[in-house]
Each structure stands twice: as C-alpha cells, then as structure tokens.
Design a protein around this motif. Structure first.
Motif, PDB file in Angstrom:
ATOM      1  N   THR A   3      65.333  81.215  72.201  1.00 55.49           N
ATOM      2  CA  THR A   3      66.043  80.299  71.320  1.00 55.49           C
ATOM      3  C   THR A   3      65.864  80.726  69.880  1.00 55.49           C
ATOM      4  O   THR A   3      64.777  81.050  69.435  1.00 55.49           O
ATOM      5  CB  THR A   3      65.495  78.870  71.499  1.00 55.49           C
ATOM      6  N   ALA A  29      66.011  68.238  65.737  1.00 54.16           N
ATOM      7  CA  ALA A  29      65.365  67.135  66.432  1.00 54.16           C
ATOM      8  C   ALA A  29      65.221  65.946  65.503  1.00 54.16           C
ATOM      9  O   ALA A  29      64.948  66.086  64.323  1.00 54.16           O
ATOM     10  CB  ALA A  29      63.985  67.578  66.921  1.00 54.16           C
ATOM     11  N   GLU A  64      70.221  75.598  65.871  1.00 53.06           N
ATOM     12  CA  GLU A  64      69.627  76.131  67.099  1.00 53.06           C
ATOM     13  C   GLU A  64      70.737  76.610  68.018  1.00 53.06           C
ATOM     14  O   GLU A  64      71.718  75.903  68.238  1.00 53.06           O
ATOM     15  CB  GLU A  64      68.788  75.062  67.793  1.00 53.06           C
ATOM     16  N   ASN A  66      71.464  78.222  71.777  1.00 50.37           N
ATOM     17  CA  ASN A  66      70.970  78.543  73.116  1.00 50.37           C
ATOM     18  C   ASN A  66      72.049  79.158  73.997  1.00 50.37           C
ATOM     19  O   ASN A  66      72.035  78.997  75.215  1.00 50.37           O
ATOM     20  CB  ASN A  66      70.433  77.276  73.799  1.00 50.37           C
ATOM     21  N   LEU A 208      76.504  69.812  75.229  1.00 54.70           N
ATOM     22  CA  LEU A 208      75.765  70.013  76.472  1.00 54.70           C
ATOM     23  C   LEU A 208      76.703  70.529  77.556  1.00 54.70           C
ATOM     24  O   LEU A 208      77.839  70.068  77.674  1.00 54.70           O
ATOM     25  CB  LEU A 208      75.098  68.712  76.927  1.00 54.70           C
ATOM     26  N   SER A 212      72.489  72.461  82.428  1.00 57.78           N
ATOM     27  CA  SER A 212      71.486  72.607  81.375  1.00 57.78           C
ATOM     28  C   SER A 212      71.136  71.231  80.821  1.00 57.78           C
ATOM     29  O   SER A 212      72.024  70.475  80.413  1.00 57.78           O
ATOM     30  CB  SER A 212      72.006  73.507  80.250  1.00 57.78           C
ATOM     31  N   ASP A 214      69.197  70.739  78.154  1.00 58.34           N
ATOM     32  CA  ASP A 214      69.140  70.817  76.699  1.00 58.34           C
ATOM     33  C   ASP A 214      70.489  71.238  76.130  1.00 58.34           C
ATOM     34  O   ASP A 214      71.264  71.930  76.789  1.00 58.34           O
ATOM     35  CB  ASP A 214      68.072  71.826  76.261  1.00 58.34           C
ATOM     36  N   GLN A 218      74.018  73.387  68.821  1.00 61.11           N
ATOM     37  CA  GLN A 218      73.680  72.169  68.104  1.00 61.11           C
ATOM     38  C   GLN A 218      73.729  72.375  66.590  1.00 61.11           C
ATOM     39  O   GLN A 218      73.451  73.468  66.107  1.00 61.11           O
ATOM     40  CB  GLN A 218      72.262  71.717  68.476  1.00 61.11           C
TER      41      GLN A 218
END
Length: 349
Positions: A3, A29, A64, A66, A208, A212, A214, A218
């Motif tokens: 990540t 977060a 972030e 992923n 999303l 997955s 997570d 984002q």
C-alpha cells in the motif's frame, strides 16, 4: 503490491475529476467516535451536496492507493502517479492546482476567464481564455470535487442510503453510501462519501470493490479549515525563460494524454475509450531510457492478458477497481467494469 500512502497539503478547488478519475480516489482514516447528528434522508443529503457551492477552504489530503498495479510501467501510466497536489479555491471560481509527478510539476491557475498551465519539466506555459461555464481543468483536485462529480455521474443508477455518521478531519459528517443497481456491470461494490454535516461538502470518499474488505482507492482530508484565500494565490507569472503560448476558448490539455477520448455508456457502466499518441507503443532507445530499449508492448505482455476479438489484438490489464483493454494499434477502453463490457465498448467504435 505494498500500500502506498502519501500526505498531501491542499486547499480545495472545484475542478472536475474527469471520466477516468476513479484512478485518483482516496481516503484518510477518521479519528474519534461517531458523532450524534439529526436524522436526514438520503435524497435530502444528496440534494444538499449537489446544491452546495464549493467554499473557500484549505486542508491536508492523505492518499492511499490499493490498486495493486505498477501503473507507471504502462503507456500513459504517469498520469496515475500523483506524488502531491496543492490546491486553492477562493469560493468564487478562482482556483489554483499544483501537481507533482516525480521531477515534474504541473500548475494550473484560473483567474476569471484566464487559465494558465505550466509544465516545469518542459518549462512551457500556456495562457488560455475560457468562458465562465468552463471548469478550471480536467484534473482531480480534492475530495469535495471528486465526490460531487462522481455522485452526479452514478446517482441515477444507484441505490442511495445514509449509513451512520463519522468524524473526518475533526468534523462531524454523515456517511452517504451509493450501491450499484443489479442491472449495472461494474466490479465496484459501493462508494462511501462522508459529507460535512454543517457545510454539506464531501470530506472523504472511498471506493470498495467485490472481494475486498478495505477500500481499493480513497481520498479525503486529514485536516481542513474553511477560510478565505489571498488573491495573490490566483496570480501567475511565467518563470524566466519559459516558452509561452496562447489559446482562445480552449481548456489547457494535460501532458501526454490520449487523443479522441470519449465515454461509452453511463453511470457505473461508463467506459472511457480513445487512442494513445502515435508513438506510445513504439519501442524506444536513448538517453531518456538509460541507453536501453523501452518496449511498451513487452510491458503490456508482462502485466496484461492477451486478448483478441472484433477490435483486433491487445491486452487486458486488471486491477481491483476495474480494467483496461489496450490494442496493439494503440486504442484503449477503460472503466470500473467487466472485461466483456470493455470489449463491447471498443468493438462498437
């Protein structure tokens, strides 16, 4: 793929995300317990967000990614390798956006009907005269602009609900969730948008996908302040020695983008199609490539799956959030959809 998280200092503009902008979405977060807020209906919340004009504000954006794909190795992939973005908005249509991509900085400044675009690697500046209706630039800038445009794009093909509250960047927010209707062919499971309870500005956006837990992509604020911006932020003077050109009634183009781009389909099933620059898939050699051969088609063969059909021959590159089909003659189709949807979109051209 590990990540990759980056902190980006930003002050938000209202520029558009663009059709391919799902590749840029991210979220930080949140901290603290979920706040208690008055109940609100999903449609009321959506309407209030769509009606809200982006105010003057500044903040820090944490990114972030992923996706699980080394996009810089692919033709046009550098446009997905955003290192940092600094953005400013005065709440009245003037905006500034600075994007860092490796050693290159791209700056877009809009003041009234004048838009300056500067590329530091080429030391070139373009002065463009636009109309009041034209957006500052087709470059992603902030969670507010990204979430609002995405919401407008998919709301008609989505089931929309408010699922609790959150605290984002120290501010109370409603959690708005958009889920694709069963008729959609997307690989995405849902999009979650944290909306500022007071300002009705999106603070955080998460995408999303199926399989997955997570978010795969984002974007959001880790801190934010709604405050006026100095007028000097929206003044631009080309650096000494820069090559300056002028355009009339055209938006500045992003460097190294594809030609003849158009969108096939709508909502979650939207597919971006187009053609890469003529030499994008041509093997190259020289100082820019360390004296060694650079063969884009070999890279596509390495990361993609060979496919063929009415469109010809090509490769499919898949990520957790979608796929791209690139043909041997330089055409492409990309979206958060199934492989067959990409094939259908490209075959129809």
């Amino acid at each position: 793929m590990r990540t990759k998280t980056k902190a980006i200092t930003a002050a938000v503009t209202g520029s558009a995300l663009g059709a391919a902008g799902l590749a840029w979405l991210a979220m930080p977060a949140s901290a603290g317990e979920a706040p208690e807020l008055p109940p609100i209906g999903a449609e009321e919340l959506v309407q209030s967000v769509m009606a809200t004009k982006t105010p003057a504000l500044d903040g820090t954006v944490q990114v972030e990614n992923n996706l699980g794909l080394p996009t810089t190795a692919l033709p046009g992939g550098m446009s997905l390798n955003l290192d940092a973005a600094h953005v400013y908005n005065d709440g009245n249509g003037n905006a500034k956006l600075s994007i860092e991509q490796g050693a290159n900085d791209t700056t877009v400044v809009r003041n009234g009907t004048t838009v300056w675009t500067y590329n530091s690697a080429k030391n070139t500046a373009t002065k463009t005269t636009v109309t009041d209706e034209q957006p500052p630039a087709q470059i992603p800038s902030d969670p507010a602009a990204a979430a609002t445009q995405l919401m407008a794009k998919v709301r008609e093909s989505s089931t929309v609900a408010v699922e609790g509250t959150a605290r984002v960047a120290g501010r109370a927010a409603y959690e708005l969730v958009l889920t694709p209707k069963p008729t959609e062919h997307t690989v995405l499971r849902e999009v979650r948008i944290a909306v500022d309870a007071e300002k009705r500005v999106p603070l955080r956006l998460a995408v999303l996908a199926y399989g997955s837990a997570d978010p795969v992509l984002q974007v959001g604020f880790s801190d934010i302040e709604f405050a006026s911006q100095p007028a000097s932020e929206f003044q631009f003077t080309p650096p000494q020695g820069a090559k300056v050109t002028e355009e009339q009634a055209q938006l500045p183009k992003r460097p190294e983008t594809a030609d003849s781009v158009e969108v096939v389909g709508d909502g979650w099933d939207s597919v971006v199609t187009g053609t890469f620059p003529t030499d994008a898939l041509t093997p190259k050699q020289g100082p820019k490539h360390g004296g060694a051969d650079a063969n884009p088609q070999q890279l596509l063969s390495r990361f993609g799956k060979p496919v063929s059909g009415a469109f010809g021959n090509g490769w499919v590159i898949s990520t957790k959030a979608g796929s791209a089909l690139i043909t041997a003659d330089g055409r492409f189709a990309a979206g958060a959809v199934t492989e067959q949807t990409l094939v259908d979109a490209l075959s129809a051209k």
